[in-house]
Design a protein around this motif. Structure first.
Motif, mmCIF file in Angstrom:
data_model
loop_
_atom_site.group_PDB
_atom_site.id
_atom_site.type_symbol
_atom_site.label_atom_id
_atom_site.label_comp_id
_atom_site.label_asym_id
_atom_site.label_seq_id
_atom_site.Cartn_x
_atom_site.Cartn_y
_atom_site.Cartn_z
ATOM 1 N N ILE A 151 176.526 40.328 34.434
ATOM 2 C CA ILE A 151 177.564 40.923 33.589
ATOM 3 C C ILE A 151 177.884 42.331 34.081
ATOM 4 O O ILE A 151 176.983 43.162 34.227
ATOM 5 C CB ILE A 151 177.097 40.990 32.117
ATOM 6 N N TYR A 161 173.674 45.390 30.059
ATOM 7 C CA TYR A 161 172.288 44.967 30.270
ATOM 8 C C TYR A 161 171.312 45.856 29.503
ATOM 9 O O TYR A 161 170.221 45.401 29.111
ATOM 10 C CB TYR A 161 171.953 44.959 31.763
ATOM 11 N N CYS A 182 171.108 40.187 32.986
ATOM 12 C CA CYS A 182 172.422 40.684 32.548
ATOM 13 C C CYS A 182 173.025 41.649 33.565
ATOM 14 O O CYS A 182 174.245 41.666 33.764
ATOM 15 C CB CYS A 182 172.301 41.356 31.182
ATOM 16 N N ALA A 213 171.466 44.519 25.857
ATOM 17 C CA ALA A 213 170.890 43.168 25.820
ATOM 18 C C ALA A 213 169.374 43.218 25.959
ATOM 19 O O ALA A 213 168.644 42.533 25.232
ATOM 20 C CB ALA A 213 171.491 42.315 26.938
ATOM 21 N N THR A 230 165.514 40.108 30.650
ATOM 22 C CA THR A 230 166.872 40.027 30.109
ATOM 23 C C THR A 230 167.778 41.067 30.755
ATOM 24 O O THR A 230 168.928 40.770 31.123
ATOM 25 C CB THR A 230 166.858 40.241 28.584
#
Length: 231
Positions: A204, A209, A200, A212, A196
């Motif tokens: 992003i 991150y 991220c 997340a 994940t």
């Protein structure tokens, strides 16, 4: 009293490998701040009052880039949101043994390193405020001294060497965490958090991150536990 003193020094010994590594990271922070043109007093003050390596690096970068006070505080807040998860997990283990005053003081000193070393020790012994503060104060002192030293002597270190040293901290931290990933839920949590965070990070902008990865990994770890073991 002797028992608490013994626990204090045991906590200091627990965190010593990470404290040495954090000192390298702190020295790099000091060098970076010097290159950015920040005065020595600001480096020392941030280390004394904020005591958060990633946040201090982030603050130095966004301030150097021309960001205002509000956006700088907001950015640091996002980076440090993971502390809500760490403090909640730790509080559940120590709330019956630590007084409110001890927990409030401990909250200031909570870092990734002190959490990893102290939380791991709770499987061996009962919660001890002395052991927690031994770990926390050790890395606090190492961090402050290394930041100042890095600032003072950073002018004599080549840029390429400084860049290489920045990898020492995450490498040591990973080595400390890895032995604790033994159970299936822990493995699932680590893998989901890593995947994940990488996705991220690539998709992003900013430091979202980190949050997340923490949330996704925590949720995956809980779901991977047997139903009877879930809180």
């Amino acid at each position: 009293m002797k028992s608490e003193a013994k626990s204090f020094w045991r906590g200091a010994a627990d965190i010593l490998p990470l404290a040495v590594s954090a000192a390298v990271f702190g020295a790099v922070y000091g060098m970076t701040s010097r290159r950015f043109g920040f005065p020595l007093w600001s480096v020392a003050a941030m280390s004394l009052m904020i005591f958060a390596g990633s946040s201090q690096f982030m603050a130095a970068n966004v301030l150097y880039g021309g960001a205002g006070p509000l956006s700088t505080v907001a950015t640091i807040g996002i980076v440090n949101l993971r502390m809500l998860l760490l403090s909640t997990a730790l509080n559940e283990r120590v709330k019956d043994r630590f007084s409110l005053r001890q927990r409030l003081i401990g909250a200031f000193f909570l870092t990734d390193e002190s959490f990893v070393t102290y939380y791991g020790s709770l499987g061996e012994t009962a919660p001890s405020a002395g052991r927690y503060m031994g770990a926390s104060l050790t890395i606090y002192i190492f961090w402050i001294c290394s930041c100042v030293a890095g600032y003072q002597f950073g002018a004599f270190l080549p840029e390429r060497v400084a860049a290489l040293l920045s990898f020492a901290f995450p490498a040591t931290f990973a080595a400390m965490v890895a032995p604790q990933i033994k159970t299936k839920p822990a493995v699932v949590a680590a893998l989901v958090a890593a995947v994940t965070a990488v996705i991220c990070y690539l998709l992003i902008p900013g430091k979202t991150y980190i949050i997340a990865g923490c949330f996704a990994g925590s949720l995956a770890g809980v779901l991977a536990q047997p139903r009877g073991d879930r809180v």
